[in-house]
Design a protein around this motif. Structure first.
Motif, PDB file in Angstrom:
ATOM      1  N   PRO A  76       0.832  -1.203   0.000  1.00  0.00           N
ATOM      2  CA  PRO A  76       0.000   0.000   0.000  1.00  0.00           C
ATOM      3  C   PRO A  76       0.868   1.255   0.000  1.00  0.00           C
ATOM      4  CG  PRO A  76      -0.732  -1.550   1.683  1.00  0.00           C
ATOM      5  CD  PRO A  76       0.575  -2.060   1.144  1.00  0.00           C
ATOM      6  N   PRO A  77       0.501   2.252  -0.798  1.00  0.00           N
ATOM      7  CA  PRO A  77       1.343   3.450  -0.898  1.00  0.00           C
ATOM      8  C   PRO A  77       1.525   4.180   0.430  1.00  0.00           C
ATOM      9  CG  PRO A  77      -0.735   3.758  -2.068  1.00  0.00           C
ATOM     10  CD  PRO A  77      -0.686   2.329  -1.623  1.00  0.00           C
ATOM     11  N   ASP A  78       0.577   4.017   1.329  1.00  0.00           N
ATOM     12  CA  ASP A  78       0.685   4.700   2.619  1.00  0.00           C
ATOM     13  C   ASP A  78       1.180   3.771   3.728  1.00  0.00           C
ATOM     14  OD1 ASP A  78      -1.594   3.160   2.608  1.00  0.00           O
ATOM     15  OD2 ASP A  78      -2.812   4.607   3.707  1.00  0.00           O
ATOM     16  N   ALA A  79       1.667   2.586   3.353  1.00  0.00           N
ATOM     17  CA  ALA A  79       2.154   1.624   4.357  1.00  0.00           C
ATOM     18  C   ALA A  79       3.401   2.152   5.046  1.00  0.00           C
ATOM     19  CB  ALA A  79       2.462   0.289   3.687  1.00  0.00           C
ATOM     20  N   GLN A  80       3.412   2.004   6.340  1.00  0.00           N
ATOM     21  CA  GLN A  80       4.556   2.412   7.134  1.00  0.00           C
ATOM     22  C   GLN A  80       5.150   1.165   7.778  1.00  0.00           C
ATOM     23  OE1 GLN A  80       5.801   5.592   7.350  1.00  0.00           O
ATOM     24  NE2 GLN A  80       4.295   5.976   5.744  1.00  0.00           N
ATOM     25  N   PRO A  81       6.431   0.928   7.598  1.00  0.00           N
ATOM     26  CA  PRO A  81       7.026  -0.246   8.255  1.00  0.00           C
ATOM     27  C   PRO A  81       7.006  -0.072   9.771  1.00  0.00           C
ATOM     28  CG  PRO A  81       8.718   1.116   7.218  1.00  0.00           C
ATOM     29  CD  PRO A  81       7.397   1.705   6.844  1.00  0.00           C
ATOM     30  N   ILE A  82       6.989  -1.196  10.450  1.00  0.00           N
ATOM     31  CA  ILE A  82       7.048  -1.183  11.906  1.00  0.00           C
ATOM     32  C   ILE A  82       8.480  -0.839  12.306  1.00  0.00           C
ATOM     33  CG2 ILE A  82       6.788  -2.595  13.987  1.00  0.00           C
ATOM     34  CD1 ILE A  82       4.158  -1.930  12.517  1.00  0.00           C
ATOM     35  N   ARG A  83       8.614   0.144  13.167  1.00  0.00           N
ATOM     36  CA  ARG A  83       9.951   0.550  13.632  1.00  0.00           C
ATOM     37  C   ARG A  83      10.522  -0.541  14.536  1.00  0.00           C
ATOM     38  NH1 ARG A  83       6.958   4.867  15.442  1.00  0.00           N
ATOM     39  NH2 ARG A  83       7.717   4.401  17.529  1.00  0.00           N
ATOM     40  N   LEU A  84      11.843  -0.561  14.643  1.00  0.00           N
ATOM     41  CA  LEU A  84      12.522  -1.569  15.449  1.00  0.00           C
ATOM     42  C   LEU A  84      12.049  -1.534  16.893  1.00  0.00           C
ATOM     43  CD1 LEU A  84      14.573  -3.834  15.628  1.00  0.00           C
ATOM     44  CD2 LEU A  84      16.363  -2.112  15.900  1.00  0.00           C
ATOM     45  N   ASP A  85      11.876  -0.366  17.484  1.00  0.00           N
ATOM     46  CA  ASP A  85      11.414  -0.307  18.865  1.00  0.00           C
ATOM     47  C   ASP A  85       9.992  -0.860  18.998  1.00  0.00           C
ATOM     48  OD1 ASP A  85      10.535   2.085  17.475  1.00  0.00           O
ATOM     49  OD2 ASP A  85       9.954   2.914  19.423  1.00  0.00           O
ATOM     50  N   GLU A  86       9.150  -0.649  17.973  1.00  0.00           N
ATOM     51  CA  GLU A  86       7.804  -1.220  17.989  1.00  0.00           C
ATOM     52  C   GLU A  86       7.856  -2.743  17.872  1.00  0.00           C
ATOM     53  OE1 GLU A  86       5.025   2.138  15.887  1.00  0.00           O
ATOM     54  OE2 GLU A  86       6.406   1.034  14.583  1.00  0.00           O
ATOM     55  N   GLU A  87       8.755  -3.238  17.022  1.00  0.00           N
ATOM     56  CA  GLU A  87       8.904  -4.684  16.867  1.00  0.00           C
ATOM     57  C   GLU A  87       9.352  -5.320  18.177  1.00  0.00           C
ATOM     58  OE1 GLU A  87      12.275  -6.794  14.744  1.00  0.00           O
ATOM     59  OE2 GLU A  87      10.670  -7.110  13.289  1.00  0.00           O
ATOM     60  N   ARG A  88      10.292  -4.692  18.840  1.00  0.00           N
ATOM     61  CA  ARG A  88      10.770  -5.237  20.120  1.00  0.00           C
ATOM     62  C   ARG A  88       9.662  -5.256  21.165  1.00  0.00           C
ATOM     63  NH1 ARG A  88      16.613  -2.139  20.094  1.00  0.00           N
ATOM     64  NH2 ARG A  88      17.649  -3.622  18.711  1.00  0.00           N
ATOM     65  N   LYS A  89       8.867  -4.208  21.224  1.00  0.00           N
ATOM     66  CA  LYS A  89       7.735  -4.162  22.167  1.00  0.00           C
ATOM     67  C   LYS A  89       6.714  -5.243  21.825  1.00  0.00           C
ATOM     68  CE  LYS A  89       8.147   0.751  23.198  1.00  0.00           C
ATOM     69  NZ  LYS A  89       7.588   2.085  22.941  1.00  0.00           N
ATOM     70  N   GLU A 141       0.023  -9.342  14.615  1.00  0.00           N
ATOM     71  CA  GLU A 141       0.953  -8.615  13.752  1.00  0.00           C
ATOM     72  C   GLU A 141       0.189  -7.730  12.755  1.00  0.00           C
ATOM     73  OE1 GLU A 141       5.008  -9.713  11.291  1.00  0.00           O
ATOM     74  OE2 GLU A 141       3.409 -11.203  11.346  1.00  0.00           O
ATOM     75  N   ILE A 142      -0.868  -8.269  12.192  1.00  0.00           N
ATOM     76  CA  ILE A 142      -1.707  -7.494  11.271  1.00  0.00           C
ATOM     77  C   ILE A 142      -2.319  -6.302  11.991  1.00  0.00           C
ATOM     78  CG2 ILE A 142      -3.866  -7.554   9.933  1.00  0.00           C
ATOM     79  CD1 ILE A 142      -3.093 -10.463   9.157  1.00  0.00           C
ATOM     80  N   SER A 143      -2.743  -6.506  13.220  1.00  0.00           N
ATOM     81  CA  SER A 143      -3.400  -5.422  13.967  1.00  0.00           C
ATOM     82  C   SER A 143      -2.460  -4.255  14.256  1.00  0.00           C
ATOM     83  CB  SER A 143      -4.011  -5.955  15.267  1.00  0.00           C
ATOM     84  OG  SER A 143      -3.002  -6.242  16.222  1.00  0.00           O
ATOM     85  N   LEU A 144      -1.144  -4.495  14.221  1.00  0.00           N
ATOM     86  CA  LEU A 144      -0.186  -3.406  14.415  1.00  0.00           C
ATOM     87  C   LEU A 144      -0.353  -2.319  13.352  1.00  0.00           C
ATOM     88  CD1 LEU A 144       3.182  -5.250  15.212  1.00  0.00           C
ATOM     89  CD2 LEU A 144       1.778  -3.920  16.785  1.00  0.00           C
ATOM     90  N   HIS A 145      -0.906  -2.685  12.219  1.00  0.00           N
ATOM     91  CA  HIS A 145      -1.062  -1.752  11.101  1.00  0.00           C
ATOM     92  C   HIS A 145      -2.442  -1.104  11.059  1.00  0.00           C
ATOM     93  CE1 HIS A 145       2.786  -2.857   9.274  1.00  0.00           C
ATOM     94  NE2 HIS A 145       2.528  -4.058   9.727  1.00  0.00           N
ATOM     95  N   GLY A 146      -3.235  -1.346  12.093  1.00  0.00           N
ATOM     96  CA  GLY A 146      -4.576  -0.772  12.106  1.00  0.00           C
ATOM     97  C   GLY A 146      -5.457  -1.430  11.062  1.00  0.00           C
ATOM     98  N   ASP A 147      -6.476  -0.710  10.614  1.00  0.00           N
ATOM     99  CA  ASP A 147      -7.432  -1.267   9.663  1.00  0.00           C
ATOM    100  C   ASP A 147      -6.900  -1.318   8.232  1.00  0.00           C
ATOM    101  OD1 ASP A 147      -9.260  -1.610  11.686  1.00  0.00           O
ATOM    102  OD2 ASP A 147     -10.260   0.315  11.330  1.00  0.00           O
ATOM    103  N   ARG A 148      -5.821  -0.646   7.961  1.00  0.00           N
ATOM    104  CA  ARG A 148      -5.316  -0.546   6.588  1.00  0.00           C
ATOM    105  C   ARG A 148      -4.993  -1.919   6.002  1.00  0.00           C
ATOM    106  NH1 ARG A 148      -5.554   0.447   1.910  1.00  0.00           N
ATOM    107  NH2 ARG A 148      -3.863   1.334   0.711  1.00  0.00           N
ATOM    108  N   VAL A 149      -4.239  -2.728   6.703  1.00  0.00           N
ATOM    109  CA  VAL A 149      -3.833  -4.029   6.171  1.00  0.00           C
ATOM    110  C   VAL A 149      -4.997  -5.018   6.215  1.00  0.00           C
ATOM    111  CG1 VAL A 149      -2.302  -6.019   6.509  1.00  0.00           C
ATOM    112  CG2 VAL A 149      -1.385  -3.697   6.636  1.00  0.00           C
ATOM    113  N   SER A 150      -5.711  -5.090   7.337  1.00  0.00           N
ATOM    114  CA  SER A 150      -6.833  -6.030   7.409  1.00  0.00           C
ATOM    115  C   SER A 150      -7.900  -5.674   6.377  1.00  0.00           C
ATOM    116  CB  SER A 150      -7.425  -6.078   8.813  1.00  0.00           C
ATOM    117  OG  SER A 150      -7.908  -4.816   9.204  1.00  0.00           O
ATOM    118  N   GLY A 151      -8.126  -4.388   6.161  1.00  0.00           N
ATOM    119  CA  GLY A 151      -9.090  -3.968   5.144  1.00  0.00           C
ATOM    120  C   GLY A 151      -8.653  -4.373   3.754  1.00  0.00           C
TER     121      GLY A 151
END
Length: 168
Positions: A76-89, A141-151
């Motif tokens: 998705p053009p507006d996709a934001q990767p999960i930051r390393l600190d978010e991945e660790r959490k 993991e999908i929920s980390l991206h909000g509704d964008r990925v699941s949608g």
């Protein structure tokens, strides 16, 4: 630029593969890769960048060439990767998984995805990919991206895609 490096050095320099060696292994070998996870150390599970002292990469099962199936990758053009600190959490919050969650994820990945590639069974492959999206780990993991990925996954399925899911 023509430079060559030993595979072992590149693996170490990448800093990846702490949770699973699939991504870094497929970089070199392609095809279908399934590894058995970290089983030979007592370090807690953590993000893929974590490699404890004496780290041993997970044992891979034999690589299998992917069948010539039609598939696509959508970013998705507006996709934001999960930051390393978010991945660790995320890893700190989600692990360890209970036995039932591990069994479910392993079942669909090994007896579904991996076996269907070996058997060249596209329908079984699609069923397993779809099932993995609902297992505890992947759903979180999908929920980390909000509704964008699941949608997007739901939209793809509603438009006739045989399988849709999010890659790690």
């Amino acid at each position: 630029n023509g430079a060559t490096f030993e595979r072992a050095k590149m693996l170490k320099w990448s800093g990846r593969g702490g949770a699973s060696g699939v991504g870094i292994s497929t970089f070199f070998d392609g095809g279908m890769c399934f590894d058995l996870g970290r089983t030979r150390d007592t370090a807690p599970l953590t993000s893929s960048d974590f490699q404890p002292p004496g780290f041993i990469r997970p044992t891979p099962l034999p690589f299998v060439p992917m069948p010539n199936w039609r598939c696509g990758i959508i970013i998705p053009p507006d996709a934001q990767p999960i930051r390393l600190d978010e991945e660790r959490k995320f890893f700190a919050r989600m692990t360890p998984l209970n036995d039932a969650a591990v069994h479910q994820a392993t079942y669909h990945a090994l007896l579904g995805v991996y076996a269907s590639v070996i058997d060249n069974n596209f329908a079984s492959f699609c069923s397993a990919i779809n099932a993995i999206q609902a297992v505890q780990w992947k759903a979180a993991e999908i929920s980390l991206h909000g509704d964008r990925v699941s949608g997007l996954i739901n939209d793809l399925r509603s438009h006739g895609c045989d399988a849709a899911g999010m890659s790690s």
